[in-house]
Scaffold this motif. Structure first.
Motif, PDB file in Angstrom:
ATOM      1  N   ASP A 108     -13.073 -11.002 -13.564  1.00  0.00           N
ATOM      2  CA  ASP A 108     -12.427  -9.699 -13.762  1.00  0.00           C
ATOM      3  C   ASP A 108     -11.583  -9.696 -15.029  1.00  0.00           C
ATOM      4  O   ASP A 108     -11.602  -8.727 -15.812  1.00  0.00           O
TER       5      ASP A 108
ATOM      6  N   HIS B 173      -0.680  -3.127  -6.784  1.00  0.00           N
ATOM      7  CA  HIS B 173      -2.145  -3.229  -6.826  1.00  0.00           C
ATOM      8  C   HIS B 173      -2.553  -4.678  -7.075  1.00  0.00           C
ATOM      9  O   HIS B 173      -3.502  -5.180  -6.452  1.00  0.00           O
TER      10      HIS B 173
ATOM     11  N   LEU C 217      -2.152  -6.711  -4.013  1.00  0.00           N
ATOM     12  CA  LEU C 217      -3.188  -6.420  -3.020  1.00  0.00           C
ATOM     13  C   LEU C 217      -4.566  -6.920  -3.439  1.00  0.00           C
ATOM     14  O   LEU C 217      -5.518  -6.827  -2.656  1.00  0.00           O
ATOM     15  N   GLY C 218      -4.676  -7.414  -4.651  1.00  0.00           N
ATOM     16  CA  GLY C 218      -5.972  -7.868  -5.129  1.00  0.00           C
ATOM     17  C   GLY C 218      -6.833  -6.761  -5.705  1.00  0.00           C
ATOM     18  O   GLY C 218      -8.027  -6.957  -5.945  1.00  0.00           O
ATOM     19  N   HIS C 219      -6.244  -5.583  -5.928  1.00  0.00           N
ATOM     20  CA  HIS C 219      -6.976  -4.472  -6.535  1.00  0.00           C
ATOM     21  C   HIS C 219      -6.886  -4.617  -8.055  1.00  0.00           C
ATOM     22  O   HIS C 219      -6.101  -3.942  -8.719  1.00  0.00           O
ATOM     23  N   ASN C 220      -7.710  -5.481  -8.600  1.00  0.00           N
ATOM     24  CA  ASN C 220      -7.566  -5.833 -10.010  1.00  0.00           C
ATOM     25  C   ASN C 220      -7.898  -4.667 -10.930  1.00  0.00           C
ATOM     26  O   ASN C 220      -7.201  -4.428 -11.924  1.00  0.00           O
TER      27      ASN C 220
ATOM     28  N   GLU D  44       0.833  -1.202   0.000  1.00  0.00           N
ATOM     29  CA  GLU D  44       0.000   0.000   0.000  1.00  0.00           C
ATOM     30  C   GLU D  44       0.866   1.250   0.000  1.00  0.00           C
ATOM     31  O   GLU D  44       0.575   2.230  -0.704  1.00  0.00           O
TER      32      GLU D  44
ATOM     33  N   GLU E 186      -7.710  -1.466 -10.246  1.00  0.00           N
ATOM     34  CA  GLU E 186      -6.653  -0.456 -10.167  1.00  0.00           C
ATOM     35  C   GLU E 186      -5.392  -0.920 -10.898  1.00  0.00           C
ATOM     36  O   GLU E 186      -4.686  -0.118 -11.531  1.00  0.00           O
TER      37      GLU E 186
END
Length: 1390
Positions: free
Chosen positions: A1008, A967, A970-973, A936, A975
């Motif tokens: 996704d 990203h 972190l699993g922020h696909n 992060e 982003e």
């Protein structure tokens, strides 16, 4: 600027902090008994300094031996300031013997160190190896070295070679010893009744016994074996009993000096056996009336020799109320005659002299005053006409009471004081703890932290045991805590006072190092800086001084002294409570100026006008206060323009031995402790100095024109310049005082490993490395000691010896140690450019201490602001406070181009040199955050750094790649996809895209992945997925399914069908299992569905033909057998597959699956089997329905199916029960026509029924199927079932006849001919498929005459078949007649 030194010294205690007893015990028992009524000698101490202790290249550099005696024990310790000596302490216990005052003498030879010990009953000799002979090489680089005492415990000290009993009952009162050039050990002993006895031990290894010599005033010497002491003869007066003895070898003679009770000094020639000089010391004492009548008891004698000045003697006459030192020089008058030349007489009013030491220029003395406090002074006896003794500021005992603030916890406060590095030895605390616990158990092998825990438990247990009530108010409990902790503290004070009792004083003749030998430890005397000297000076000295080395101008010097006198008055007026409040204000980062004003207000309100009036009067004596203040402030300001240590290289032009010696100089734990405690005491003194000066400056402002002659301009300069400077110095010295008393924390191994990874990321090539061997340092260790040992010492030594190319110059303690202390303080000074101290704290994982350091310098220090923020960020990061760390890193970025540390941090960056320093800084911090696992924070900082890289596409691409990566982690696909699309670099974008596909597939987040728009990236995504699909294992990864979903989501059904068909084909080749076949069936079904969803003219796909070369994107060029690149272009052959082709593949794959389900071993070969091979496999397994389906799909002959089923029927016909049971499994796999049976049918019946149904369902134009079945049956000699014969007769009776004939079934053939002829004639013609029998109106009929002829011939040739032959022939005759008749009729009708 070099610090100005004064003539005074300050005591620095180098006591130990470990609780383990380090002395090894050696007992020497010669079998003597304790003397009745023996005199108890006072404890004493002494030291020996090696001759080469001042030579930097010598192994004995800064090395000395010190000892202390108490009763029958001698404690010997070898100590070095350069290396830590192992096994360096030994305690000799001489049973029933008391060590004499002056009874220990150490002398070195070329190969040995000899220790001579005299007691009241024995003499002892220890022959030890010389340090220069203990090591194979002169280049000793070890951090630890063995002491000369290492092997003492192995020596047999009771042997006659080492020990001897003094004959008779001499019981001497004092003694001395020396080693002759021939190796004999001589012990000069003073008998209580007078006279000197010399006991001699022969050289080691030489046979012979002890010889005893007596020196008498008659100048006669007697040698005898049965010796009787003079006390028995009674011919000597006790007035000539020697009180102090000294020995010196001069030329070829040895002289024994004896200072006797009758105040006379006698010199004996050991060679001439005569007293060659006698002098009355009272001749040198003025006003000695009454002294002669009182014999002396505490006179002392010391010698000093130099080649230039010869032999000097110093006699101390202990006269009540006025002790006197008399310095004499021995002068040879020729013809063996000597005289004494008076040099100086010095007086002192101290009552009790403990010890004194004589050097060629000075006298050093230690006394104990009426309050039992130590007093140390020294004086130059040659150039001191005024007789003024120089001060030595001894360390005062710890405070008798501990001030506890209202906001402080009593236990924590007392523990901080007790375990401060400056106040108490571990031995004092351990002894106090044993007493406090009433000796319940012995305390040993405790670390410093564990000792603190034991103390806490002991005091708290004692407190709890005294409590009788169950409920307390908080205030009552606090009072109880204070009571019990103060009781334990008082116990520690008593033992610390006992251990601090002075026993002796030693001054090295080589390095001039002065040490105070105490009962429990050794303290070192360091030169005092001039500014510290002024503040520490006793009142009588301060008010008598007329000049100071701080100022060359006499008027200015007097102003400085007057100003310091004013400071003394201010200091006396500051109460303990206000001093505590001032301390707390500095700790809480309040304004020092405001705190000084509060203290001043308190002083004005609580003290009488006389005190303020005295201060004001003294201030008026200062003519130019601003100049005096500037002198003091300039001297205390440690800020330098150059960086201490430079590049840290140790005299690169010097020899190897010199560099090695410098690398060890002042590196032992003793030196570390002494140097760092000296810095601590200096900072404590100057912090008080600055505090008082700041209060005085505020007082100046209050008095205004009353004390300033210059008026407003001087007040303005004071307010705008001097007060802020003094305030800054006060804060700086408070900081240094704080860190010099802060203990370093022990660090777990996992934190050390994590910190090493951080340092590796930062790539600080010259960053300090963590201490690899913590056993070599003090325990516990202050952070300043840690810094000095790991970083500071090397820089300091480099600075000191940077211009010196050899190490032959003499090391002078007074110069070198003051330089080390000054340079160390400059290294720690927060306003200097160097940033080594915070770096060291970071490298050694001292995060708490580093945070406190940054907190304390934050509000006022303007140097290294960004570097401090960076260090604070490091601390937060190590403690898991990522957001705080990120904030600090961002704040530090603004100072990157301005500060050396941050420039060095970015200078080691390997990236493009064109990148800005700030961008390089961001990259370094990003790698640091990545190493800590903080994605992060990496994303946040990378987003900030992108604005810095606006004109650098390469850096922008790297930053967007970082953002994408983290990203994604972190699993922020969404982003991550957004960051991917922002990347300006095509290759990096493609790499990110590839990683996105792989990671989302591994996480099964396919929704996704499929739904992203992929603007301008569609083909790349497809290519990546196709490449992954074709290169990875089919069962482990689902890239084909992903690609199918990808195309379906975009309504590209033909592409989706192509993907599924390719997957199905690969599954058949590469996954020959039941699971693979099941997947293949599903794939072909999916492909069929896709093609059926589009218009028929577009319902086709392209497939590489068998044997074609598949060219993958990015594939490496291929070589031929010769290793050359193939020049032929890649040929791409393709087949167009339509919907019917896919249906065929589906049927085939479904049959493969059916086969694998019923016969699993066949799965391995079914996947690649052709349709013909599949029919054979299916037939073998009994899957006839599937076999028929394959045959029909691929237009194959059904004959193998019927033959196989027929063979199954044959086997069942003749098989047993087991065969019957096995048949049901494959019969169940085929769909039988439902026929109602009234009886139970067998497997054989069901098989025949299945065969019958197949023949009915699959007719052939010429009865081929029947023929192959019958042929199979007849070939196995199986009778034909009636239904089969009846069925085939209606299809092809002629063929049946031929089959009969082929298998020699003549009867059946004859019967068939008879029936067939009858059918033609109209009887049963419907059974043979004849619509109309023979008649004139029907169509023509025929008979298989060739077969009938063969039958007739065979019957005719067979004797047993004559009747059948006749029947057939007759039947044919009838048939021919009818044919003839019918023919005629038909012809007739025409």
């Amino acid at each position: 600027m070099a610090a100005v030194l004064e003539r005074s010294f300050i005591e620095i205690c180098g006591f130990e902090r470990e609780t383990l007893p380090r002395f090894r015990e050696v007992t020497v028992d010669l079998g003597v008994s304790a003397l009745p009524g023996g005199v108890k000698f006072p404890d004493s101490a002494g030291a020996f300094h090696y001759g080469e202790s001042g030579n930097l290249q010598s192994v004995t550099c800064n090395r000395f031996i010190h000892w202390s005696t108490s009763g029958d024990s001698v404690q010997l310790v070898e100590q070095s300031l350069d290396t830590n000596l192992l096994n360096n302490a030994v305690r000799l216990c001489l049973t029933h013997c008391s060590v004499l005052p002056g009874g220990v003498h150490v002398q070195e030879t070329l190969n040995n160190v000899v220790i001579l010990i005299s007691t009241n009953q024995s003499v002892h000799r220890l022959l030890l190896p010389h340090p220069s002979r203990m090591y194979r090489s002169d280049l000793v680089t070890e951090l630890h070295m063995q002491s000369i005492f290492t092997d003492v415990v192995k020596m047999s000290l009771q042997d006659v070679a080492h020990s001897a009993i003094i004959p008779g009952a001499l019981s001497p009162s004092t003694g001395t010893a020396w080693l002759s050039q021939s190796g004999e050990a001589h012990y000069a002993l003073a008998a209580p009744a007078g006279g000197i006895v010399v006991v001699t031990l022969p050289p080691l290894g030489t046979p012979g016994g002890v010889s005893v010599l007596e020196l008498k005033r008659s100048s006669m010497m007697q040698r005898f074996s049965g010796w009787m002491p003079t006390a028995i003869r009674g011919d000597q007066s006790p007035c000539d009993r020697a009180l102090s003895l000294a020995v010196r070898e001069l030329q070829d003679d040895c002289f024994i000096f004896a200072l006797c009770r009758d105040h006379r000094l006698r010199m004996w020639s050991f060679t001439d056996q005569a007293c060659v000089l006698e002098a009355d010391m009272l001749d040198y004492m003025p006003a000695c009336k009454g002294v002669k009548r009182n014999p002396g008891n505490c006179h002392r004698l010391r010698l000093a020799f130099t080649p230039n000045t010869g032999l000097c003697l110093c006699v101390y006459l202990a006269v009540p109320q006025r002790g006197q030192f008399t310095v004499l020089q021995l002068v040879a008058a020729g013809n063996q005659r000597y005289s004494l030349e008076h040099i100086s007489s010095l007086f002192t009013t101290q009552e009790t002299l403990v010890d004194f030491s004589l050097t060629p220029t000075d006298i050093w003395g230690v006394w104990v005053d009426e309050s039992n406090a130590s007093v140390v002074k020294y004086i130059n006896f040659e150039h001191n006409s005024a007789g003024q003794w120089n001060q030595v500021f001894v360390q005062p005992p710890p405070e008798e009471e501990v001030h506890i603030g209202a906001d402080q916890d009593p236990r924590e406060t007392y523990l901080d004081v007790l375990f401060s590095p400056l106040r108490f030895t571990a031995s004092a605390i351990v002894k106090a703890l044993q007493i406090f616990r009433r000796g319940s158990e012995r305390i040993s092998d405790l670390s410093w932290d564990n000792l603190k825990k034991e103390v806490t438990v002991a005091v708290e247990t004692e407190l709890q045991s005294s409590v009788t009530e169950f409920e307390f108010s908080q205030e009552d409990y606090r009072q109880l805590q204070v009571e019990f902790w103060s009781r334990f503290y008082a116990c520690c004070l008593q033992y610390q006072e006992s251990l601090s009792e002075p026993l002796g004083l030693t001054v090295s003749p080589n390095t001039h190092m002065a040490c105070l030998l105490k009962k429990g430890f050794v303290s070192f005397l360091l030169p005092c800086f001039a500014v510290d000297h002024l503040y520490l000076s006793y009142d009588e000295h301060l008010f008598s001084e007329e000049e100071t080395p701080l100022a060359e101008d006499a008027e200015l010097g007097r102003d400085v002294l007057q100003l310091v006198q004013c400071l003394r008055l201010v200091s006396d007026a500051v109460s303990g409570e206000m001093a505590y409040e001032m301390e707390k204000a500095l700790e809480h980062l309040q304004s020092p100026e405001r705190a000084a004003e509060l203290v001043l207000e308190n002083m004005l309100s609580n003290y009488s006008d006389n005190v303020m009036e005295d201060i004001q009067n003294k201030l008026q004596d200062v003519r130019n206060p601003l100049a005096a203040m500037m002198v003091l402030l300039r001297e205390m300001d440690l800020e330098t323009d150059s960086e201490v240590g430079g590049d840290g290289q140790l005299t690169p032009g010097a020899s190897v031995s010199t560099r090695i010696s410098l690398s060890q100089l002042y590196s032992s734990s003793s030196a570390v402790s002494v140097v760092c405690q000296a810095v601590c005491h200096m900072t404590m003194t100057r912090a008080l100095f600055c505090r008082d000066l700041l209060i005085l400056q505020k007082l100046y402002l209050r008095f205004g024109d009353n004390v300033f002659l210059g008026g407003g301009s001087q007040l303005l300069q004071l307010q705008q310049d001097l007060i802020p400077r003094c305030s800054g110095l006060l804060s700086s010295y408070y900081l240094l005082k704080h860190i010099s008393q802060s203990l370093a924390s022990s660090v777990p191994v996992d934190i050390i490993d994590a910190n090493l990874q951080h340092l590796t990321v930062l790539q600080l090539s010259d960053a300090p490395t963590p201490s690899s061997n913590r056993s070599t340092v003090l325990s516990p260790q202050t952070v300043v000691e840690l810094f000095y040992q790991t970083v500071g010492r090397k820089l300091i030594v480099s600075q000191m010896f940077s211009q010196q190319q050899d190490g032959n110059s003499l090391l002078l303690w007074t110069h070198s140690v003051s330089t080390v202390v000054q340079l160390l303080a400059q290294l720690l000074w927060p306003s200097n450019h160097g940033f080594q101290f915070p770096e060291c704290l970071m490298a050694n994982c001292q995060y708490t201490q580093l945070q406190e350091y940054v907190r304390l310098i934050g509000p006022w220090c303007q140097g290294n602001i960004g570097s401090c923020r960076f260090m604070l960020g490091q601390c937060y990061l190590a403690n898991g406070e990522g957001q705080k760390a990120l904030q600090c890193f961002q704040e530090a970025a603004t100072e990157v181009e301005k500060e050396d540390f941050l420039l060095r941090l970015t200078g080691s960056e390997d990236e493009d040199a064109a990148a800005t320093p700030r961008l390089q800084y961001y990259n370094k911090v990003l790698r640091l955050l990545e190493g800590c696992g903080s994605p992060e924070l990496v994303v946040q900082l990378s987003s900030l750094a992108i604005t810095e890289a606006s004109g650098d596409p390469g850096s922008q691409a790297a930053l967007w790649t970082r953002i994408f990566k983290h990203h994604l982690d972190l699993g922020h696909n969404a982003e991550a996809y957004e960051a991917l699309t922002q990347n300006p670099e095509g290759s990096m974008q493609l790499d990110c895209l590839r990683q996105l596909v792989v990671v989302l597939c591994e996480r099964s987040q396919l929704q996704d992945l499929v739904q992203f728009s992929y603007v301008n990236l569609h083909d790349q995504v497809v290519g990546i997925i196709e490449s992954r699909a074709r290169s990875l294992d089919l069962l482990s990864h689902n890239y084909y399914e992903l690609l199918y979903a990808f195309h379906i989501n975009r309504h590209n059904y033909r592409k989706a069908g192509t993907v599924m068909f390719e997957l199905g084909m690969r599954l058949g080749r590469e996954v020959p299992t039941r699971l693979g076949l099941q997947k293949q069936v599903n794939c072909f079904l999916a492909a069929l569905n896709c093609l059926r969803l589009i218009r028929p003219e577009y319902a086709w796909i392209i497939q590489p033909a068998a044997g074609a070369t598949y060219e993958r994107p990015g594939a490496s060029p291929k070589r031929n057998s010769d290793g050359e690149f193939s020049s032929e272009p890649v040929k791409r052959q393709v087949d167009i597959l339509e919907l019917k082709d896919l249906e065929k593949e589906y049927i085939l794959s479904r049959s493969r699956l059916t086969l694998a389900q019923h016969h699993p071993p066949s799965a391995a070969i079914a996947g690649s089997a052709s349709p013909v091979e599949m029919v054979s496999l299916l037939v073998q397994t009994g899957l006839f329905d599937s076999a028929l389906s394959v045959c029909q799909t691929f237009d194959l002959s059904l004959t193998p199916v019927f033959e196989g089923l027929t063979f199954k029927c044959i086997k069942l016909q003749f098989g047993g029960e087991e065969t019957q049971n096995e048949a049901w499994s494959w019969l169940a796999a085929n769909q039988l026509s439902s026929v109602v049976n009234t009886k139970e049918s067998s497997a054989t019946d069901e098989a025949w029924r299945l065969l019958s149904s197949y023949l009915d369902l699959h007719p052939s134009s010429n009865g081929q199927h029947h023929r192959c079945v019958i042929n199979k049956l007849l070939s196995h000699a199986v009778p034909l079932p009636d239904w089969l014969v009846s069925s085939y007769k209606g299809v092809d009776a002629a063929s049946l006849l031929r089959l009969y004939l082929n298998f020699d079934l003549l009867d059946a053939a004859a019967e068939l001919v008879l029936e067939y002829v009858d059918a033609l004639l109209g009887r049963g013609h419907q059974y043979f498929g004849i619509e109309r029998p023979l008649s004139a109106t029907s169509s023509s009929v025929w008979l298989p005459y060739t077969s009938i002829d063969q039958l007739l011939r065979s019957l005719n040739e067979t004797q047993t078949s004559s009747s059948i032959y006749n029947k057939v022939r007759d039947k044919l005759a009838d048939y021919h007649r009818l044919v003839e008749q019918t023919t005629k009729r038909r012809l007739a009708t025409r």
